[in-house]
Design a protein around this motif. Structure first.
Motif, PDB file in Angstrom:
ATOM      1  N   ARG A 291       0.794  -1.227   0.000  1.00 49.11           N
ATOM      2  CA  ARG A 291       0.000   0.000   0.000  1.00 49.11           C
ATOM      3  C   ARG A 291       0.827   1.278   0.000  1.00 49.11           C
ATOM      4  NH1 ARG A 291      -4.216  -0.513   4.636  1.00 49.11           N
ATOM      5  NH2 ARG A 291      -5.224   1.173   3.518  1.00 49.11           N
TER       6      ARG A 291
ATOM      7  N   SER B  59       2.234   2.547   2.562  1.00 48.07           N
ATOM      8  CA  SER B  59       2.010   3.232   3.829  1.00 48.07           C
ATOM      9  C   SER B  59       1.817   2.199   4.937  1.00 48.07           C
ATOM     10  CB  SER B  59       0.739   4.091   3.721  1.00 48.07           C
ATOM     11  OG  SER B  59       0.336   4.545   4.985  1.00 48.07           O
TER      12      SER B  59
ATOM     13  N   ARG C 220      -0.201   2.952   7.525  1.00 50.02           N
ATOM     14  CA  ARG C 220      -1.480   3.295   8.162  1.00 50.02           C
ATOM     15  C   ARG C 220      -2.442   2.113   8.108  1.00 50.02           C
ATOM     16  NH1 ARG C 220      -2.327   9.167   8.688  1.00 50.02           N
ATOM     17  NH2 ARG C 220      -0.419  10.097   7.922  1.00 50.02           N
ATOM     18  N   LYS C 221      -3.129   1.919   9.245  1.00 51.13           N
ATOM     19  CA  LYS C 221      -4.093   0.828   9.344  1.00 51.13           C
ATOM     20  C   LYS C 221      -5.425   1.386   9.814  1.00 51.13           C
ATOM     21  CE  LYS C 221      -0.591  -2.446  10.939  1.00 51.13           C
ATOM     22  NZ  LYS C 221       0.376  -1.766  11.794  1.00 51.13           N
ATOM     23  N   GLY C 222      -6.448   1.184   9.012  1.00 51.80           N
ATOM     24  CA  GLY C 222      -7.799   1.524   9.432  1.00 51.80           C
ATOM     25  C   GLY C 222      -8.366   0.374  10.250  1.00 51.80           C
ATOM     26  N   VAL C 223      -9.624   0.466  10.595  1.00 52.21           N
ATOM     27  CA  VAL C 223     -10.269  -0.552  11.429  1.00 52.21           C
ATOM     28  C   VAL C 223     -10.224  -1.923  10.756  1.00 52.21           C
ATOM     29  CG1 VAL C 223     -12.452  -1.266  12.486  1.00 52.21           C
ATOM     30  CG2 VAL C 223     -11.734   1.116  12.599  1.00 52.21           C
ATOM     31  N   THR C 224     -10.581  -1.993   9.484  1.00 47.49           N
ATOM     32  CA  THR C 224     -10.591  -3.281   8.788  1.00 47.49           C
ATOM     33  C   THR C 224      -9.212  -3.908   8.756  1.00 47.49           C
ATOM     34  OG1 THR C 224     -12.438  -2.541   7.431  1.00 47.49           O
ATOM     35  CG2 THR C 224     -11.187  -4.426   6.613  1.00 47.49           C
ATOM     36  N   MET C 225      -8.190  -3.109   8.459  1.00 49.08           N
ATOM     37  CA  MET C 225      -6.826  -3.636   8.413  1.00 49.08           C
ATOM     38  C   MET C 225      -6.370  -4.064   9.802  1.00 49.08           C
ATOM     39  SD  MET C 225      -4.296  -4.557   6.586  1.00 49.08           S
ATOM     40  CE  MET C 225      -4.658  -3.850   5.001  1.00 49.08           C
ATOM     41  N   ARG C 226      -6.766  -3.345  10.842  1.00 53.30           N
ATOM     42  CA  ARG C 226      -6.383  -3.731  12.207  1.00 53.30           C
ATOM     43  C   ARG C 226      -7.043  -5.053  12.615  1.00 53.30           C
ATOM     44  NH1 ARG C 226      -3.368  -0.258  14.930  1.00 53.30           N
ATOM     45  NH2 ARG C 226      -3.169   1.833  14.096  1.00 53.30           N
TER      46      ARG C 226
ATOM     47  N   GLN D 247       1.116   4.935  14.226  1.00 56.38           N
ATOM     48  CA  GLN D 247       0.683   4.173  15.394  1.00 56.38           C
ATOM     49  C   GLN D 247       0.724   2.689  15.096  1.00 56.38           C
ATOM     50  OE1 GLN D 247      -0.071   5.517  18.468  1.00 56.38           O
ATOM     51  NE2 GLN D 247       0.830   7.304  17.503  1.00 56.38           N
TER      52      GLN D 247
ATOM     53  N   HIS E  17      -0.197  -1.399  16.311  1.00 56.64           N
ATOM     54  CA  HIS E  17      -1.219  -2.224  16.957  1.00 56.64           C
ATOM     55  C   HIS E  17      -0.741  -2.655  18.310  1.00 56.64           C
ATOM     56  CE1 HIS E  17      -3.921  -5.503  17.659  1.00 56.64           C
ATOM     57  NE2 HIS E  17      -2.898  -6.323  17.712  1.00 56.64           N
TER      58      HIS E  17
END
Length: 150
Positions: free
Chosen positions: A67, A69, A71-77, A148, A150
């Motif tokens: 990607r 990047s 960055r992780k949104g909710v789905t990726m987390r 950030q 996990h």
């Protein structure tokens, strides 16, 4: 951001309290001698810590390549957490089978129960830890230059 010493305290307390809870509950729930449950708990904790480091390193490299990047949104987390647990279960199950001399279903029952416990425990522990050892106000409100984790 938390200091290195704070992160070390966080990790050591997490593992120590987790093992103190898992040992008697696991011994009772699975009719195992406390010594066997102790070995399983301690070995699982060490493997989980090593797996956590390796998994997150690999996941971050793959995510950056895929990607561009971290960055992780909710789905990726959610995907990240589920894939972590699946990988850990696949590592621990054969070890539990060998150590206990049991079948795949019994070993899976044990390691899956540990995984469910630790997911719930991590939620409660981290919430309590943040209340007992809050970030200084400046650190809690300052934007971080680092993504950030996990």
């Amino acid at each position: 951001m938390r200091t290195t010493l704070d992160r070390l305290r966080h990790t050591l307390l997490f593992e120590a309290i987790g093992i103190l809870i898992v040992l008697p509950l696991g011994s009772y729930a699975f009719s195992l001698a406390p010594s066997h449950m102790g070995v399983i708990g301690i070995v699982s904790a060490v493997i989980a810590a090593v797996w956590n480091y390796l998994y997150n390193l690999g996941f971050d490299h793959a995510l950056r390549r895929w990607r561009g990047s971290l960055r992780k949104g909710v789905t990726m987390r959610i995907f990240h957490a589920l894939l972590f647990e699946a990988g850990l279960l696949s590592i621990l199950q054969p070890l539990a089978m060998l150590y206990l001399g049991t079948d795949a279903l019994a070993a899976f029952s044990l390691v899956a129960s540990l995984a469910v416990f630790y997911v719930c425990y991590a939620f409660v522990y981290n919430w309590a830890y943040d209340r007992l050892f809050p970030l200084p106000a400046a650190a809690a409100t300052a934007p971080s230059a680092m993504p950030q984790r996990h």
